[in-house]
Design a protein around this motif. Sequence first.
Motif, mmCIF file in Angstrom:
data_model
loop_
_atom_site.group_PDB
_atom_site.id
_atom_site.type_symbol
_atom_site.label_atom_id
_atom_site.label_comp_id
_atom_site.label_asym_id
_atom_site.label_seq_id
_atom_site.Cartn_x
_atom_site.Cartn_y
_atom_site.Cartn_z
ATOM 1 N N ASN A 222 37.446 33.315 48.634
ATOM 2 C CA ASN A 222 36.216 33.138 47.953
ATOM 3 C C ASN A 222 35.379 33.056 48.743
ATOM 4 O O ASN A 222 33.658 33.887 49.261
ATOM 5 C CB ASN A 222 35.576 32.054 47.091
ATOM 6 C CG ASN A 222 36.767 31.774 46.091
ATOM 7 O OD1 ASN A 222 36.928 32.741 45.120
ATOM 8 N ND2 ASN A 222 37.210 30.606 45.585
ATOM 9 N N PHE B 228 34.570 30.752 42.422
ATOM 10 C CA PHE B 228 33.092 31.814 42.985
ATOM 11 C C PHE B 228 32.544 31.508 42.854
ATOM 12 O O PHE B 228 31.438 31.163 44.002
ATOM 13 C CB PHE B 228 33.779 33.189 42.476
ATOM 14 C CG PHE B 228 33.343 34.243 43.319
ATOM 15 C CD1 PHE B 228 34.080 34.720 44.834
ATOM 16 C CD2 PHE B 228 31.913 34.583 43.007
ATOM 17 C CE1 PHE B 228 32.787 35.307 45.616
ATOM 18 C CE2 PHE B 228 30.793 35.668 44.074
ATOM 19 C CZ PHE B 228 31.409 35.883 45.377
ATOM 20 N N ASN C 278 27.484 32.614 37.407
ATOM 21 C CA ASN C 278 29.304 33.072 38.049
ATOM 22 C C ASN C 278 30.181 32.033 37.173
ATOM 23 O O ASN C 278 30.978 32.160 36.928
ATOM 24 C CB ASN C 278 29.707 33.063 39.713
ATOM 25 C CG ASN C 278 29.871 33.854 39.841
ATOM 26 O OD1 ASN C 278 30.275 35.360 40.481
ATOM 27 N ND2 ASN C 278 28.378 34.728 40.705
ATOM 28 N N LYS D 35 40.785 30.131 42.693
ATOM 29 C CA LYS D 35 41.096 31.260 41.155
ATOM 30 C C LYS D 35 41.022 30.114 40.381
ATOM 31 O O LYS D 35 41.955 30.774 39.781
ATOM 32 C CB LYS D 35 41.703 32.181 42.027
ATOM 33 C CG LYS D 35 40.903 33.274 41.377
ATOM 34 C CD LYS D 35 42.127 34.538 42.070
ATOM 35 C CE LYS D 35 41.752 36.031 41.425
ATOM 36 N NZ LYS D 35 42.730 37.437 41.419
ATOM 37 N N THR E 178 31.309 36.284 33.193
ATOM 38 C CA THR E 178 32.972 36.355 33.809
ATOM 39 C C THR E 178 33.428 35.127 34.548
ATOM 40 O O THR E 178 34.644 35.174 34.521
ATOM 41 C CB THR E 178 31.884 36.927 35.469
ATOM 42 O OG1 THR E 178 31.134 36.045 36.236
ATOM 43 C CG2 THR E 178 31.782 37.912 35.197
ATOM 44 N N GLN E 179 32.370 33.311 34.373
ATOM 45 C CA GLN E 179 33.218 32.819 34.332
ATOM 46 C C GLN E 179 34.391 32.739 35.302
ATOM 47 O O GLN E 179 35.451 31.978 35.086
ATOM 48 C CB GLN E 179 33.606 32.455 33.144
ATOM 49 C CG GLN E 179 32.638 31.779 31.291
ATOM 50 C CD GLN E 179 33.840 31.140 30.938
ATOM 51 O OE1 GLN E 179 34.393 31.450 31.027
ATOM 52 N NE2 GLN E 179 32.737 30.224 30.006
ATOM 53 N N ARG E 180 33.972 32.740 37.499
ATOM 54 C CA ARG E 180 34.543 32.979 37.874
ATOM 55 C C ARG E 180 33.862 31.210 39.261
ATOM 56 O O ARG E 180 32.749 30.964 39.869
ATOM 57 C CB ARG E 180 34.033 34.046 38.986
ATOM 58 C CG ARG E 180 34.569 35.082 38.534
ATOM 59 C CD ARG E 180 34.439 36.547 39.244
ATOM 60 N NE ARG E 180 33.353 36.546 39.813
ATOM 61 C CZ ARG E 180 32.740 37.844 41.024
ATOM 62 N NH1 ARG E 180 34.298 38.110 41.933
ATOM 63 N NH2 ARG E 180 32.088 37.437 41.151
ATOM 64 N N ASN F 54 38.992 30.294 36.396
ATOM 65 C CA ASN F 54 37.988 30.586 35.482
ATOM 66 C C ASN F 54 37.134 29.290 34.739
ATOM 67 O O ASN F 54 36.918 29.779 33.123
ATOM 68 C CB ASN F 54 38.589 31.804 34.525
ATOM 69 C CG ASN F 54 39.809 31.589 33.289
ATOM 70 O OD1 ASN F 54 40.156 30.714 33.656
ATOM 71 N ND2 ASN F 54 39.879 32.581 33.191
ATOM 72 N N ASN G 230 45.605 32.882 37.264
ATOM 73 C CA ASN G 230 44.233 31.840 37.147
ATOM 74 C C ASN G 230 45.195 30.069 38.082
ATOM 75 O O ASN G 230 46.090 29.676 37.489
ATOM 76 C CB ASN G 230 43.706 31.683 35.583
ATOM 77 C CG ASN G 230 42.696 30.340 36.329
ATOM 78 O OD1 ASN G 230 41.934 31.065 36.521
ATOM 79 N ND2 ASN G 230 42.621 30.207 34.426
ATOM 80 N N SER H 155 44.660 38.752 37.136
ATOM 81 C CA SER H 155 43.500 37.497 37.497
ATOM 82 C C SER H 155 44.489 36.862 36.319
ATOM 83 O O SER H 155 43.842 35.373 36.553
ATOM 84 C CB SER H 155 42.446 38.016 37.454
ATOM 85 O OG SER H 155 41.323 36.947 37.356
#
Length: 336
Positions: free
Chosen positions: A98, A306, A296, A68, A301-303, A70, A90, A86
């Motif tokens: 995910n 994911f 993503n 998880k 969002t910059q996940r 970013n 991080n 969140s």
Amino acid sequence: MSSTSHADTAAAAQDGAPAPASRRRRGVRRLSLRDRIVVGVLLGIPLLLDLAFVWFPAIGTALLSFTKWNGVGSLHTQTCKPNVPSILNNGCWYGVQNYHQAATIYPEFWPAVRHNLIWLAVFVVIATPLGMLFAVLIDRGIRGSRMYQSILFLPVMLSLALVGIIWEFMYSQNYGLINTVIGHTSDSNAIDWLGNPHLNLWSVLVEATWRQSGYVMVLYLAGLKAVDPTLREAATVDGANAWQTFWRVIFPVMKPINIVVMVVTVIESLRAFDLVYITNKGINGLELLSVLVTSNIVGETQRVGFGSALGVVLLVISLVPISVFLYQTFRREEAS
């Protein structure tokens, strides 16, 4: 072996000495230090480039899919803690969460998978046979074949971004060529080809097929030019018509080209990105896995974790049809 060699070997055996090493190893050339350096450079540089730009990113993406993260800060070895915001949770290991979230609570995931499979089916059922048909017609030497070949290959030379812009003028609701031809420009009956979620996927697939068929045509043309002409002559002597000659004689000989076309078709269909992103950024009926990965990882969002999981799913989907096709092809080859 010459009589002189026999005599030398016999004399060496009578003297109790082994045959000279140079004669025992005749035909084997030892590489000099310079040759070894050249071979090492020629093999090492492509290998390092392949590892740096293919394997390391692929392995890194697979590892990031279990985190998880970013994209900011370092990755930690501890497991993500539940009930922690969140922003404070991080860079931790997230397990298969995910993948679970993508399959259960991410609303765009399954529509994107369905659209990617539809894209693949259209390429396999329409674009590839169409490209094969163009190649066969041009290979028969029809009048103006050079001109047709250039026209059909022209979309392949254009960037996908430019292809998307060209077709936007074709599909425009107010001034597009298609609506103008059918007489529905600037009125209530004008068709919104790219805005209607029930039409935009098929409209973009027309663009993609227009380009892909030219690509497949060139691949099959290369295969047809490499076929031994005596095979056609023998089939003609045996009384086979053009259809029978192609499917029973020519097409089986082009097995290597068929494998290349299959792999290219799967890759091109699953990495589709430019056309849908130019159209409406991959939303409102045009969701694709490649667009979701981009949105993503580099979106608002910059996940990264994911998005990496979605990239791994896309990789698995692309490997399945390729692996099945190659397995069936080589299995039939071994059986024959």
